[in-house]
Design a protein around this motif. Sequence first.
Motif, mmCIF file in Angstrom:
data_model
loop_
_atom_site.group_PDB
_atom_site.id
_atom_site.type_symbol
_atom_site.label_atom_id
_atom_site.label_comp_id
_atom_site.label_asym_id
_atom_site.label_seq_id
_atom_site.Cartn_x
_atom_site.Cartn_y
_atom_site.Cartn_z
ATOM 1 N N LEU A 24 9.598 -13.894 -73.944
ATOM 2 C CA LEU A 24 10.727 -14.583 -72.984
ATOM 3 C C LEU A 24 11.096 -13.213 -72.329
ATOM 4 O O LEU A 24 11.340 -13.245 -71.114
ATOM 5 C CB LEU A 24 12.075 -15.023 -73.544
ATOM 6 C CG LEU A 24 11.601 -16.513 -74.039
ATOM 7 C CD1 LEU A 24 12.986 -16.876 -74.981
ATOM 8 C CD2 LEU A 24 11.496 -17.487 -73.152
ATOM 9 N N GLY A 25 11.456 -12.106 -72.882
ATOM 10 C CA GLY A 25 11.761 -10.799 -72.060
ATOM 11 C C GLY A 25 10.863 -10.534 -71.114
ATOM 12 O O GLY A 25 11.254 -9.823 -70.022
ATOM 13 N N ALA A 26 9.436 -10.556 -71.402
ATOM 14 C CA ALA A 26 8.363 -10.320 -70.657
ATOM 15 C C ALA A 26 8.382 -11.033 -69.551
ATOM 16 O O ALA A 26 7.835 -10.610 -68.349
ATOM 17 C CB ALA A 26 6.944 -10.427 -71.464
ATOM 18 N N LEU A 27 8.979 -12.311 -69.603
ATOM 19 C CA LEU A 27 8.973 -13.161 -68.300
ATOM 20 C C LEU A 27 10.297 -12.695 -67.422
ATOM 21 O O LEU A 27 10.417 -13.665 -66.386
ATOM 22 C CB LEU A 27 8.956 -14.530 -68.765
ATOM 23 C CG LEU A 27 7.724 -15.199 -69.499
ATOM 24 C CD1 LEU A 27 8.032 -16.617 -70.018
ATOM 25 C CD2 LEU A 27 6.672 -14.833 -68.497
ATOM 26 N N GLY A 28 11.058 -11.904 -67.849
ATOM 27 C CA GLY A 28 12.102 -11.446 -67.064
ATOM 28 C C GLY A 28 13.407 -11.935 -67.549
ATOM 29 O O GLY A 28 14.515 -11.943 -66.817
#
Length: 243
Positions: A24-28
């Motif tokens: 989820l973090g990689a998606l911003g």
Amino acid sequence: MSETKTALVTGANKGIGYEIAAGLGALGWSVGIGARDRARREDAVGRLRDVGVDAFGVPLDVTDDGSVTAAAELIAERAGHLDALVNNAGITGGHPQQPSTVDPAVIRTVVETNVIGVIRVTNAMLPLLRRSASPRIVNMSSGVGSLTRQSGPGSETTTGPVAVAYAPSKTFLNAVTLQYVQELADTNVLVNMACPGFVATDLNGFRGGRTPQQGAATAIRLATLPDGGPTGGFFEDAGVVPW
């Protein structure tokens, strides 16, 4: 209210939960790392921040009312809302667990975390989820919670060792999830269950054949469903899990 999407992942300091947070973090997304142990929580937050994730620690024991209330207050102060709740924290109670010899206290302990803990956290976070334009709840279940798979041909090979605490706790969780689906049917909250598959984590002594990253994929997809997506479903990589 912040425009950044915010998620809370319980049990996120390691394993599948950590990889859900990373994905989820990689998606911003800004991701709350829910975990009981302070050192492990801070280590996970540090590692995620090192790779560019907007992670923040959330002290959280899903079996403790005060801890869960404080977690909701922390997220309210930081973000003002919650876009996705991933109820990932869980325990097995140890294996194997024969129904004829199990200590009932083991079942009680597992249900307290795997079922009641999910209810406790979900209820505390619902006011924050209702402030989101597209709120999502993902409950991490398991194929061993499927009555079809437990009773079908070859079930002894597909569901693993007898686990009278863990497996029924996931069946119980699935049933509870459907109750939330019914209650929230006239809202925009999508509620689904994810089966990660047999993932190599310390929960099973790292015996699984899938990586935590692979196990996190379905939960990430369900946490980021578009409006109008499914609700009340039980999903794995291959599609719908038979109940």
